[in-house]
Design an enzyme around this catalytic site. Structure first.
Site, PDB file in Angstrom:
ATOM      1  N   SER A  11      25.108  74.320  33.126  1.00  0.00           N
ATOM      2  CA  SER A  11      24.170  73.243  33.473  1.00  0.00           C
ATOM      3  C   SER A  11      23.307  72.863  32.278  1.00  0.00           C
ATOM      4  O   SER A  11      23.001  71.680  32.059  1.00  0.00           O
ATOM      5  CB  SER A  11      23.293  73.662  34.655  1.00  0.00           C
ATOM      6  OG  SER A  11      22.425  74.742  34.320  1.00  0.00           O
ATOM      7  N   SER A  61      26.778  79.365  35.703  1.00  0.00           N
ATOM      8  CA  SER A  61      26.275  78.068  36.147  1.00  0.00           C
ATOM      9  C   SER A  61      25.069  77.642  35.326  1.00  0.00           C
ATOM     10  O   SER A  61      24.925  76.457  34.980  1.00  0.00           O
ATOM     11  CB  SER A  61      25.890  78.123  37.631  1.00  0.00           C
ATOM     12  OG  SER A  61      26.943  78.636  38.403  1.00  0.00           O
ATOM     13  N   TYR A  62      24.203  78.592  35.031  1.00  0.00           N
ATOM     14  CA  TYR A  62      23.010  78.284  34.240  1.00  0.00           C
ATOM     15  C   TYR A  62      23.406  77.769  32.858  1.00  0.00           C
ATOM     16  O   TYR A  62      22.926  76.729  32.402  1.00  0.00           O
ATOM     17  CB  TYR A  62      22.141  79.530  34.108  1.00  0.00           C
ATOM     18  CG  TYR A  62      20.859  79.324  33.330  1.00  0.00           C
ATOM     19  CD1 TYR A  62      19.797  78.646  33.898  1.00  0.00           C
ATOM     20  CD2 TYR A  62      20.726  79.812  32.027  1.00  0.00           C
ATOM     21  CE1 TYR A  62      18.619  78.451  33.192  1.00  0.00           C
ATOM     22  CE2 TYR A  62      19.556  79.621  31.319  1.00  0.00           C
ATOM     23  CZ  TYR A  62      18.509  78.939  31.904  1.00  0.00           C
ATOM     24  OH  TYR A  62      17.346  78.737  31.186  1.00  0.00           O
ATOM     25  N   GLY A  63      24.304  78.486  32.195  1.00  0.00           N
ATOM     26  CA  GLY A  63      24.722  78.063  30.869  1.00  0.00           C
ATOM     27  C   GLY A  63      25.412  76.717  30.886  1.00  0.00           C
ATOM     28  O   GLY A  63      25.150  75.857  30.035  1.00  0.00           O
ATOM     29  N   ASP A  94      24.477  84.110  40.285  1.00  0.00           N
ATOM     30  CA  ASP A  94      25.123  83.342  39.225  1.00  0.00           C
ATOM     31  C   ASP A  94      25.726  84.323  38.232  1.00  0.00           C
ATOM     32  O   ASP A  94      25.089  84.725  37.264  1.00  0.00           O
ATOM     33  CB  ASP A  94      24.101  82.421  38.550  1.00  0.00           C
ATOM     34  CG  ASP A  94      24.722  81.557  37.473  1.00  0.00           C
ATOM     35  OD1 ASP A  94      25.948  81.360  37.503  1.00  0.00           O
ATOM     36  OD2 ASP A  94      23.977  81.075  36.603  1.00  0.00           O
TER      37      ASP A  94
END
Length: 259
Positions: free
Chosen positions: A154, A150-152, A92
């Site tokens: 999501s 993607s983490y941020g 990611d």
């Protein structure tokens, strides 16, 4: 009756202990059943382990329906899990370089499972006059970074979901708020390089770094009647990480060098 997802992790275990100390019974829900049981066993008959798969909507439904059937109600839902697999962490990266499958996986786990948990818990809460939902975001949802796209994104979706739940069900007695943890010294973070911790620590505005118990204390407050007039909010627990201008640490170094 409280449900803590990701309950086998550092923050989940701390939240379980805090909820139990406040008089709650807790379902420690995690994909790792053995670790969830280890956490639950610390609290005798006040905590119960339950294995579930956040990537499977029917598994999330079974967790909510099973808890309500066994205990008669769901008062608190603490959505506290995240996709932190090695693939998710290492692949990611930037918008261009992150594979679609990593983006889709993190969206499904970090945002989709929270949606499913709310979807299946809310009817049980409404049947008993309301409840409290606490979601977990991150500072990465509030400011951009050079990786973890993607983490941020999501977790930013979780912030928006919180406001929609509060708007749609607040008048019916459901409060939904989000905690954005900062640098928290879980066992995973303790294994990070000292250089990384030192770099990040320079931007914390408190004398110490965060502990899982700091997040647990805030979660307990948001679960309690004492926070009864707080709904749809994002509350950072990050030692002031995002409270200052980005160049503050460097300017402080420059001033110290000139003094």
């Amino acid at each position: 009756m409280a449900i803590v997802t990701g309950g086998a992790g550092g923050i989940g275990a701390a939240a379980t202990a805090r909820f139990v100390s406040e008089g709650a019974h807790v379902v420690v829900a995690d994909i790792d059943e053995a670790r969830a049981k280890e956490v639950a066993d610390r609290h005798g008959d006040k905590a119960f382990a339950c294995a579930f798969d956040a990537a499977d909507n029917e598994s999330v439904r079974a967790l909510m329906d099973g808890t309500a059937a066994r205990f008669g109600r769901i008062d608190v839902l603490y959505n506290n899990l995240a996709q932190l697999s090695e693939v998710a962490v290492t692949q990611d990266t930037t918008v261009v370089d992150t594979p679609f499958e990593v983006w889709n996986d993190l969206m499904a786990i970090n945002a989709g499972s929270y949606f499913a948990a709310c979807k299946f818990a809310i009817p049980h809460m409404l049947a008993n006059g309301g409840g409290a939902i606490i979601n977990t975001a991150t500072g990465c949802a509030l400011a951009g970074d050079v990786r973890r796209t993607s983490y941020g994104a999501s977790k930013a979706a979780v912030v928006a979901l919180t406001k929609y739940v509060a708007t749609q069900y607040g008048k019916q007695g459901i409060r939904c708020n989000t905690i954005a943890p900062g640098l928290i010294l879980t066992e995973t973070l303790k294994r990070a390089s000292p250089e990384l911790l030192n770099l990040m620590s320079r931007h914390i505005l408190t004398p110490r770094l965060g502990q899982p118990e700091d997040i647990a204390a805030l979660a307990a407050f948001l679960a309690s009647d004492e926070s009864g007039y707080i709904n749809g909010e994002l509350i950072a627990c990050d030692g002031g990480l995002l409270a200052h201008l980005p160049q503050t640490a460097e300017i402080e170094d420059l001033m110290n060098a000139q003094s």
